[in-house]
Design an enzyme around this catalytic site. Structure first.
Site, PDB file in Angstrom:
ATOM      1  CD  GLN A  30      -3.057  -0.957   0.237  1.00  0.00           C
ATOM      2  OE1 GLN A  30      -3.400  -0.017  -0.169  1.00  0.00           O
ATOM      3  NE2 GLN A  30      -3.724  -2.105  -0.166  1.00  0.00           N
ATOM      4  CB  SER A  37       0.919  -5.822  -4.691  1.00  0.00           C
ATOM      5  OG  SER A  37       0.006  -6.398  -5.478  1.00  0.00           O
ATOM      6  N   GLY A  38       2.120  -4.900  -7.957  1.00  0.00           N
ATOM      7  CA  GLY A  38       1.704  -4.042  -9.141  1.00  0.00           C
ATOM      8  C   GLY A  38       0.346  -3.414  -9.158  1.00  0.00           C
ATOM      9  CB  THR A  45       8.535 -18.278 -18.126  1.00  0.00           C
ATOM     10  OG1 THR A  45       9.229 -19.515 -18.665  1.00  0.00           O
ATOM     11  CG2 THR A  45       8.858 -17.262 -19.441  1.00  0.00           C
ATOM     12  CB  CYS A  51      -7.661 -10.823   0.592  1.00  0.00           C
ATOM     13  SG  CYS A  51      -7.268 -10.430   2.405  1.00  0.00           S
TER      14      CYS A  51
END
Length: 380
Positions: free
Chosen positions: A182, A202-203, A242, A331
């Site tokens: 955040q 977190s993007g 990957t 969540c």
């Protein structure tokens, strides 16, 4: 059109992020780990450029940044990866986490306490959500190997005194992990870059894409992290698989934006909109109260408001489809219990059930804020 006031759950991608990612969905499609041809080299160059942007954002070196699928994986990797007996200091077996951590931190710590012979204790917080530093100092014994405290809380926006927490941990030789999910939309990360040994990002919490995150691991700790995912040995052998090329480019672009003056201006603008929104709602209404710290001392987009005598879930239902907000962490959606974060800062179950987290972000406008406040007042 719905007014989106749930940016702490997920932010819309920044225009610069969408533009940066676009070519990598089709034109530049190489595997970043293909080392025998030019297409692979180009893909690798793009991922490493993005890694450098994330590292610059955090004020660390590029080789200390590990790409993950998000902050949940990063938090799991940090806590579980250091907790097996072979990787932690043999005489240390205790983990401390703040009582208001994100569920993925609390659950990861609970898992290692149940399976790896670790002891787990929660650090209490005060009425504004700040870690009790005196209690933390008492709990920090020579048996503690890991402490995890988020810089910015995801429900009430509290910004922790990470400098004091870091000093206490280092005085006792404990490793400090901090969930920064955040933080990018709230503060200048360079002010905190040298305080934690591990940091999670977190993007999609700061204008980047979903499905990508990062874990900063100090060079001294990299050899002590046990992988959660085994395979081809990518990401210095710490996180196989990957890399998602377009997503890596996206989080790099988001980091670049927030590292710039534009990021500072955006945070200031969001704070002004949030203050306007709160003032519109609370003016001459004693039954609407702010949960947590003062507006000037929290996440600039956060307004966790308590509507005394009302049910938050019912308010949100009646606001559909005009305003989108939430009663807590995304969540925890579907969980009927009141927010544990609000309970930890001293709210009763009734007060917690009357509370809504409104979180503003870069996509909001003044007109939207005023319209949202008007709609909420009408519902009440």
């Amino acid at each position: 059109m719905t007014i989106y006031l749930d940016h702490q759950a997920s932010t819309p991608s920044l225009p610069s992020v969408r533009d940066a990612m676009q070519p990598f969905w089709a034109e530049f499609h190489g595997n970043p780990h293909s080392s025998e041809h030019s297409i692979g080299w180009s893909a690798n160059k793009a991922t490493e450029s993005s890694r450098a942007k994330v590292a610059n954002f955090l004020g660390v070196d590029s080789d200390e940044v590990i790409f993950t699928s998000g902050a949940t994986e990063a938090n799991n990797l940090a806590i579980k990866g250091l907790s097996i007996p072979e990787q932690r200091d043999g005489r240390r077996k205790t983990i401390l986490v703040s009582a208001t951590e994100h569920k993925c931190v609390l659950e990861s710590a609970a898992y290692v306490s149940q399976t790896m012979g670790c002891e787990l204790y929660e650090i209490p917080v005060d009425g504004n959500g700040h870690v009790d530093l005196d209690r933390l100092q008492d709990m920090l014994t020579e048996d503690v190997f890991l402490v995890s405290v988020a810089l910015v809380n995801n429900e009430i926006g509290t910004i922790q005194d990470l400098a004091s927490i870091s000093k206490l941990c280092r005085n006792m030789g404990a490793i400090l992990h901090s969930d920064f999910a955040q933080a990018p939309s709230a503060v200048d990360l360079l002010d905190y870059s040298d305080l934690a040994d591990m940091v999670s990002l977190s993007g999609h919490k700061f204008g980047g894409p979903m499905g990508i995150g990062a874990l900063y691991v100090s060079r001294e700790l990299k050899t002590r992290i046990e992988p959660l995912i085994h395979g081809g040995g990518q990401e210095s052998g710490i996180r196989s698989g990957t890399l998602a090329l377009p997503l890596c480019v996206g989080i790099g672009a988001a980091a670049e934006f927030h590292s710039s003056k534009l990021g500072t201006i955006s945070r200031q603008r969001v704070a002004e909109l949030r203050n306007l929104f709160v003032n519109e709602l609370t003016s001459n209404r004693d039954y609407i109260k702010l949960n947590g710290d003062a507006l000037t001392s929290r996440h600039p987009g956060n307004a966790n408001l308590r509507f005394e005598g009302h049910n938050a879930g019912e308010i949100l239902q009646r606001l559909q489809p005009i305003v989108s907000a939430s009663t807590g962490s995304a969540c925890s959606s579907g969980i009927s219990e009141p927010s544990y974060v609000l309970s930890e800062i001293g709210l009763t179950s009734e007060e917690a059930r009357a509370s809504i987290r409104f979180s503003l972000g870069h996509s909001n406008t003044k007109d939207e804020v005023l319209e949202a406040a008007e709609a909420i007042i009408a519902v009440l």
